[in-house]
Design a protein around this motif. Structure first.
Motif, short mmCIF file in Angstrom:
data_model
loop_
_atom_site.label_atom_id
_atom_site.label_comp_id
_atom_site.label_asym_id
_atom_site.label_seq_id
_atom_site.Cartn_x
_atom_site.Cartn_y
_atom_site.Cartn_z
N LEU A 55 9.31 9.83 8.18
CA LEU A 55 10.70 9.41 8.35
C LEU A 55 10.78 8.38 9.45
N THR A 56 11.57 7.35 9.25
CA THR A 56 11.86 6.37 10.29
C THR A 56 13.37 6.39 10.50
N LEU A 57 13.78 6.69 11.73
CA LEU A 57 15.19 6.85 12.04
C LEU A 57 15.86 5.49 12.26
N ASN A 58 16.97 5.26 11.59
CA ASN A 58 17.76 4.05 11.79
C ASN A 58 18.89 4.35 12.77
N GLN A 59 19.44 3.30 13.38
CA GLN A 59 20.48 3.49 14.40
C GLN A 59 21.72 4.18 13.86
N ASP A 60 22.00 3.99 12.56
CA ASP A 60 23.21 4.60 11.98
C ASP A 60 23.01 6.05 11.54
N GLY A 61 21.81 6.61 11.84
CA GLY A 61 21.56 8.01 11.48
C GLY A 61 20.94 8.19 10.11
N SER A 62 20.83 7.08 9.36
CA SER A 62 20.13 7.15 8.08
C SER A 62 18.62 7.13 8.36
N VAL A 63 17.82 7.39 7.35
CA VAL A 63 16.36 7.31 7.53
C VAL A 63 15.74 6.54 6.38
N TRP A 64 14.64 5.84 6.68
CA TRP A 64 13.73 5.34 5.66
C TRP A 64 12.70 6.44 5.47
N VAL A 65 12.37 6.74 4.24
CA VAL A 65 11.38 7.76 3.91
C VAL A 65 10.21 7.05 3.24
N THR A 66 9.04 7.09 3.89
CA THR A 66 7.84 6.48 3.32
C THR A 66 6.95 7.61 2.83
N LEU A 67 6.70 7.66 1.52
CA LEU A 67 5.91 8.74 0.94
C LEU A 67 4.43 8.43 1.06
N VAL A 68 3.64 9.47 1.30
CA VAL A 68 2.19 9.31 1.39
C VAL A 68 1.64 8.84 0.04
N LYS A 69 2.18 9.40 -1.05
CA LYS A 69 1.84 8.85 -2.37
C LYS A 69 3.12 8.75 -3.19
N PRO A 70 3.21 7.74 -4.06
CA PRO A 70 4.45 7.51 -4.78
C PRO A 70 4.89 8.72 -5.61
N ALA A 71 6.21 8.92 -5.70
CA ALA A 71 6.78 10.01 -6.48
C ALA A 71 7.53 9.41 -7.68
N ARG A 72 7.64 10.21 -8.74
CA ARG A 72 8.22 9.73 -9.99
C ARG A 72 9.71 10.04 -10.07
N ALA A 73 10.46 9.09 -10.63
CA ALA A 73 11.85 9.31 -11.04
C ALA A 73 12.81 9.64 -9.89
N ILE A 74 12.60 9.02 -8.74
CA ILE A 74 13.57 9.15 -7.65
C ILE A 74 14.78 8.29 -8.03
N THR A 75 15.97 8.84 -7.85
CA THR A 75 17.18 8.15 -8.28
C THR A 75 18.23 8.14 -7.18
N PRO A 76 18.88 6.99 -6.94
CA PRO A 76 19.99 6.99 -5.97
C PRO A 76 21.04 8.02 -6.38
N GLY A 77 21.59 8.70 -5.38
CA GLY A 77 22.57 9.76 -5.64
C GLY A 77 21.96 11.14 -5.52
N GLN A 78 20.65 11.25 -5.71
CA GLN A 78 19.98 12.53 -5.49
C GLN A 78 19.89 12.77 -3.99
N PHE A 79 19.67 14.03 -3.59
CA PHE A 79 19.50 14.34 -2.18
C PHE A 79 18.04 14.49 -1.84
N ALA A 80 17.64 13.82 -0.75
CA ALA A 80 16.31 14.01 -0.19
C ALA A 80 16.43 15.15 0.83
N VAL A 81 15.60 16.17 0.68
CA VAL A 81 15.64 17.32 1.58
C VAL A 81 14.32 17.34 2.35
N PHE A 82 14.43 17.46 3.69
CA PHE A 82 13.26 17.34 4.56
C PHE A 82 12.85 18.68 5.13
#
Length: 126
Positions: A55-82
């Motif tokens: 996770l990389t924290l942005n100033q607005d509290g959002s995060v960039w999520v960099t996956l160790v290996k690519p994941a299939r069928a990620i879609t905007p609107g879904q929730f990323a749970v950490f």
């Protein structure tokens, strides 16, 4: 876009951005605040296996999520749970995604010559 198969590289991505993350503990983990990045795990579907990520924290509290290996069928609107170990840290709605593995492969396969616009910018010698 409809991919030719369920395993087509266009369905895989390794970078996404969430909106402001809702942290269970009311604030981002200390490690994330201190280092601006943190290794943990994530999932975006209830039954899926946890995927290692950074996770990389942005100033607005959002995060960039960099996956160790690519994941299939990620879609905007879904929730990323950490998660850190068994502990759920929080979640954020997926807003944007980085380029697909397919797009990245296409980029690598192209000749890396200068683009026409760049050539046009070069001033003729006087």
């Amino acid at each position: 876009f409809k991919a030719p198969s369920t395993d087509h590289p266009a369905l895989y991505r390794d970078l996404l951005r969430t909106n402001r993350v809702h942290w269970i503990a009311e604030e981002p983990p200390a490690e994330l605040i201190r280092d601006k990045m943190m290794e943990c795990h994530f999932r975006f579907r209830h039954q899926m296996a946890l995927v290692p990520c950074v996770l990389t924290l942005n100033q607005d509290g959002s995060v960039w999520v960099t996956l160790v290996k690519p994941a299939r069928a990620i879609t905007p609107g879904q929730f990323a749970v950490f998660y850190k170990g068994d502990e759920c840290l929080g979640s954020g709605k997926i807003l944007r995604m980085g380029p697909s593995v397919y797009t990245m492969q296409q980029g690598k396969n192209r000749e890396e010559g200068p683009k026409k616009e760049e050539i046009d910018k070069i001033e003729p010698a006087t």
